[in-house]
Design an enzyme around this catalytic site. Sequence first.
Site, PDB file in Angstrom:
ATOM      1  N   GLU A 189     -17.778  84.379  64.789  1.00  0.00           N
ATOM      2  CA  GLU A 189     -18.946  84.158  65.635  1.00  0.00           C
ATOM      3  C   GLU A 189     -20.128  83.562  64.875  1.00  0.00           C
ATOM      4  O   GLU A 189     -20.859  82.713  65.399  1.00  0.00           O
ATOM      5  CB  GLU A 189     -19.366  85.467  66.309  1.00  0.00           C
ATOM      6  CG  GLU A 189     -18.372  86.002  67.319  1.00  0.00           C
ATOM      7  CD  GLU A 189     -17.225  86.784  66.698  1.00  0.00           C
ATOM      8  OE1 GLU A 189     -16.313  87.203  67.445  1.00  0.00           O
ATOM      9  OE2 GLU A 189     -17.242  86.978  65.456  1.00  0.00           O
ATOM     10  N   ARG A 210     -18.981  87.082  84.623  1.00  0.00           N
ATOM     11  CA  ARG A 210     -18.315  86.266  83.597  1.00  0.00           C
ATOM     12  C   ARG A 210     -17.515  85.141  84.262  1.00  0.00           C
ATOM     13  O   ARG A 210     -17.401  84.032  83.723  1.00  0.00           O
ATOM     14  CB  ARG A 210     -17.393  87.124  82.722  1.00  0.00           C
ATOM     15  CG  ARG A 210     -16.265  87.815  83.464  1.00  0.00           C
ATOM     16  CD  ARG A 210     -15.263  88.414  82.515  1.00  0.00           C
ATOM     17  NE  ARG A 210     -14.257  89.206  83.215  1.00  0.00           N
ATOM     18  CZ  ARG A 210     -13.057  89.494  82.716  1.00  0.00           C
ATOM     19  NH1 ARG A 210     -12.708  89.058  81.520  1.00  0.00           N
ATOM     20  NH2 ARG A 210     -12.197  90.220  83.401  1.00  0.00           N
TER      21      ARG A 210
END
Length: 317
Positions: free
Chosen positions: A58, A10
């Site tokens: 989202e 990440r």
Amino acid sequence: MSEIKKIATRDSYGNALVELGKEHEDLVVLDADLAGATKTELFKKAFPDRFMDCGIAEANMTGIAAGLATCGKVPFISSFAMFAAGRAYEQVRNSIGYPHLNVKIGATHAGISVGEDGATHQCLEDLALMRGIPGMVVINPCDDVEARAAVKAAYAHVGPVYLRFGRLAIPVINDADTYQFQIGKGVVLKEGCDVTILATGLEVNEAVEAEKMLAADGISAELINIHTIKPLDTELVVASAQKTGKVVTVEEHSIIGGLGSAVSEVLSEQAPTRMLRIGVNDVFGESGPATELIAKYGLDAESIYKKVKAFVKENKS
């Protein structure tokens, strides 16, 4: 002996976005109120005018990205895999996949290695969900070097791409000066003749360590890093299967629908081969330290070694 460098992919994602942002003004980044965790905050700091925090929404973020793509932008939408692939699935399918728009999905915190966040956040189905969308490229890099290269390749690719990243810091096994990434092409890490091990994501390093244990027992394993689940490197998979006659897949994902399924589908049609799928066996995860969970669910090097050794013994020709 120097300590092996460990970096969470990440972090690689966030750093690669900044590097790309310096070169490409059409790149924009969207996040769903998780910029600190997904590491897109690095891009936000460098290019505030090209960063959008869409809040905990989202599905809406996905729709906005689709719109931006139709205007010539190259959007990277970012969230945890559970939300990017799970909560926003319908929008990814219908707003990005169906019109085949040039949107990239950066999904972090995937797999059992999310650790203490528990079963609700440990997405073990994302590769299966994304692999089923027509035209979607699905990439699961194994370390920092490969993750950075994958982000850059995703930008260069015209069309939707799903990128899977992890929370856990993992060993860097590739050389940044020599490594070359190509979508859809596996990487042979070691040639062998007794069994083929196809690994993806953080399981590549575990498979590297397992291969050393197998070699000490006289078992010659061909080890291949499959960073692209779709399109799968069918030519390499079939050739290795025909060479060794035994294939093992290793993934930090359900054994249903991910790498194991993709390889099984190809081999059943082109080169029927004895297979063993190592992954999470159709169960949900649980809360706990990431490394302990990896061991408990049989995804650590020692477990892989034991399973492959038994598989080879059982299938001696």
